[in-house]
Design a protein around this motif. Structure first.
Motif, short mmCIF file in Angstrom:
data_model
loop_
_atom_site.label_atom_id
_atom_site.label_comp_id
_atom_site.label_asym_id
_atom_site.label_seq_id
_atom_site.Cartn_x
_atom_site.Cartn_y
_atom_site.Cartn_z
N LEU A 21 64.63 73.93 29.87
CA LEU A 21 63.93 75.06 29.15
C LEU A 21 64.87 75.08 27.64
O LEU A 21 64.34 75.34 26.58
N ALA A 22 66.19 74.64 27.86
CA ALA A 22 67.15 74.85 26.71
C ALA A 22 66.82 73.70 25.77
O ALA A 22 66.66 73.77 24.68
N ILE A 23 66.25 72.52 26.54
CA ILE A 23 65.57 71.40 25.56
C ILE A 23 64.62 71.84 24.90
O ILE A 23 64.32 71.40 23.52
N ALA A 24 63.58 72.53 25.32
CA ALA A 24 62.35 73.16 24.58
C ALA A 24 62.69 73.96 23.57
O ALA A 24 62.31 73.75 22.36
N HIS A 25 63.67 75.16 23.72
CA HIS A 25 64.19 75.73 22.62
C HIS A 25 64.91 74.87 21.63
O HIS A 25 64.41 75.32 20.35
N LYS A 46 56.76 82.31 31.61
CA LYS A 46 58.10 83.01 31.00
C LYS A 46 58.43 82.22 30.11
O LYS A 46 59.11 82.78 29.25
N ALA A 47 58.64 80.91 30.47
CA ALA A 47 59.42 80.33 29.41
C ALA A 47 58.87 79.94 28.33
O ALA A 47 59.48 80.11 27.11
N ALA A 48 57.49 79.79 28.29
CA ALA A 48 56.68 79.58 26.93
C ALA A 48 56.89 80.67 26.15
O ALA A 48 57.16 80.80 24.73
N ALA A 49 56.90 82.08 26.79
CA ALA A 49 57.18 83.35 26.06
C ALA A 49 58.43 83.39 25.49
O ALA A 49 58.68 83.82 24.38
N ASP A 50 59.35 82.80 26.15
CA ASP A 50 60.80 82.82 25.64
C ASP A 50 60.90 81.88 24.50
O ASP A 50 61.58 82.54 23.56
N VAL A 51 60.44 80.89 24.65
CA VAL A 51 60.75 80.06 23.52
C VAL A 51 59.71 80.48 22.14
O VAL A 51 60.47 80.46 21.04
N ALA A 54 61.78 83.26 20.52
CA ALA A 54 63.21 82.84 19.94
C ALA A 54 62.86 82.12 18.66
O ALA A 54 63.80 82.08 17.63
N THR A 55 61.79 81.06 18.57
CA THR A 55 61.37 80.17 17.67
C THR A 55 60.19 80.20 16.89
O THR A 55 60.05 79.99 15.76
N GLY A 56 59.30 81.14 17.28
CA GLY A 56 57.91 81.25 16.62
C GLY A 56 57.14 80.28 17.09
O GLY A 56 55.79 80.00 16.57
N ILE A 57 57.42 79.06 17.86
CA ILE A 57 56.59 77.90 18.09
C ILE A 57 56.12 78.31 19.52
O ILE A 57 56.78 78.83 20.38
N GLU A 58 54.70 78.17 19.93
CA GLU A 58 54.37 78.36 21.11
C GLU A 58 54.17 77.06 21.85
O GLU A 58 53.20 76.22 21.33
N PRO A 59 54.79 76.78 22.87
CA PRO A 59 54.78 75.47 23.62
C PRO A 59 53.29 75.69 24.57
O PRO A 59 53.11 76.54 24.93
N ARG A 60 52.82 74.46 24.55
CA ARG A 60 51.97 74.12 25.68
C ARG A 60 52.58 74.23 26.98
O ARG A 60 53.74 73.88 27.22
N VAL A 61 51.83 74.56 28.17
CA VAL A 61 52.24 74.57 29.23
C VAL A 61 51.34 73.81 30.35
O VAL A 61 50.08 73.92 30.20
N LEU A 62 51.63 73.10 31.13
CA LEU A 62 50.90 72.33 32.20
C LEU A 62 51.70 72.20 33.78
O LEU A 62 52.76 72.07 33.72
N ALA A 63 50.87 73.00 34.56
CA ALA A 63 51.56 73.48 35.82
C ALA A 63 51.03 72.30 36.69
O ALA A 63 50.07 72.18 37.05
#
Length: 256
Positions: A21-25, A46-51, A54-63
Motif C-alpha cells: 500500500l505504501a508503494i501504491a501511495h 479501503k486501500a484504493a480509497a486511501d490512495v 491522499a493523491t487524487g489518483i484512483e487505483p484499479r483493484v483486482l481481487a
C-alpha cells in the motif's frame, strides 16, 4: 524531485496494506497509475480509497488469490500492458524446521516464491517484446541473513534473490530492468506477529516481542514509506542502470 513516472502503469501485488500500500501511495504521488492486487476485496476497496484521498489518483483493484496458478493468467490479462511490476504478495510464517509442517511450507511457497516466479514468467516476455519494462521484487533480508527460526521464509527469499540476480543480469539486453529489495523488519501487523513467535521461542513469552525492536538500528523498525520511496526511485529513469541487484535495507544489521 521529478522521477519521470507520470502516467506509468504499475501493478502492485499484495497492495492492500503494509509495504504494498505504501508503494501504491508513492507511485500515485508521482502521477503513476497503480493497479492493486490482493485476495481481499474489502481490503482493496479501503486501500484504493486511501490512495485516492491522499493523491487524487484512483487505483484499479483486482481481487485475486495469487497462490492459485490460474489466477496469475487471469491477472495478466485483466491488468493489460503494464510498465512496472512490483512483486510484493506473500507472508511466510516464522518457525524452525520442526515447527513448519509440509503443507504450510508448500502453501507459503506457492504464494511468494512460485507466485513471484510464475508472474514474471508471464509478464517478462511481454516487456521484452515491447523492449521496455521494470520488475521490482520485494523479497526480505532473511534471504541474505538467514535464521533458523525463520527457515521457510529465509530459504524462499534466498531463492528469490538468486532468481532476481539471474533474470536481471540478462534482461537489459531486451530493454527490461529486474531488481530486488530486501527489507529488514518493517513496521506492520505481520512484523508484530513474527516477533511474537520469535519471543515465544526465545523468552517463552510472546508479549516480550517489543524487546527486539529496541535492539534494531536507530532503535526502531523500518517504516513502510522508506521501502516504498526506495522502490519508486529504483523503478524510475533516474536509476536506469539498476538491474540484477538486490538492495539490502537493514540499517547495517548484517554487519554487526
Amino acid at each position: 524531485m521529478n522521477l519521470e513516472l507520470h502516467g506509468r502503469k504499475v501493478l502492485v501485488t499484495g497492495g492492500s496494506k503494509g509495504i504494498g500500500l505504501a508503494i501504491a501511495h508513492a507511485f500515485a504521488r508521482e502521477g503513476a497509475q497503480p493497479t492493486l492486487v490482493s485476495r481481499s476485496a474489502e481490503g482493496l476497496a479501503k486501500a484504493a480509497a486511501d490512495v485516492q484521498q491522499a493523491t487524487g489518483i484512483e487505483p484499479r483493484v483486482l481481487a485475486l488469490d495469487l497462490s492459485v496458478s490460474d489466477n496469475l493468467a487471469a491477472l495478466v490479462e485483466q491488468a493489460g500492458d503494464i510498465d512496472i511490476l512490483v512483486n510484493n504478495a506473500g507472508a511466510i510464517p516464522a518457525g524452525s524446521l520442526d515447527k513448519i509442517d509440509d503443507a504450510t511450507w508448500r502453501r507459503a511457497w506457492d504464494l511468494k516464491l512460485f507466485g513471484y516466479i510464475d508472474l514474471i514468467r508471464r509478464v517478462l516476455p511481454r516487456m521484452e517484446e515491447r523492449g521496455s519494462g521494470i520488475i521490482a521484487n520485494i523479497i526480505g533480508m532473511a534471504g541474505a541473513a538467514p535464521r533458523a527460526d525463520y527457515i521457510c521464509g529465509a530459504t524462499a527469499n534466498a531463492a528469490l534473490m538468486a532468481f532476481t540476480q539471474a533474470i536481471g543480469g540478462n534482461s537489459p539486453a531486451q530493454g527490461v530492468r529486474v531488481f530486488g529489495i530486501n527489507p529488514s523488519a518493517t513496521r506492520s501487523e505481520r512484523m508484530e506477529t513474527m516477533m511474537r513467535v520469535r519471543a515465544a521461542s526465545t523468552f517463552g513469552d510472546e508479549n516480550r516481542w517489543a524487546e527486539f525492536t529496541a535492539k534494531m538500528p536507530f532503535g526502531r523498525a523500518i517504516e513502510p514509506k522508506e521501502i516504498a520511496d526506495l522502490t519508486v526511485f529504483a523503478c524510475s529513469p533516474l536509476a536506469g542502470y539498476v538491474s540484477g541487484t538486490v538492495i539490502n535495507v537493514d540499517g547495517g544489521q548484517m554487519f554487526r
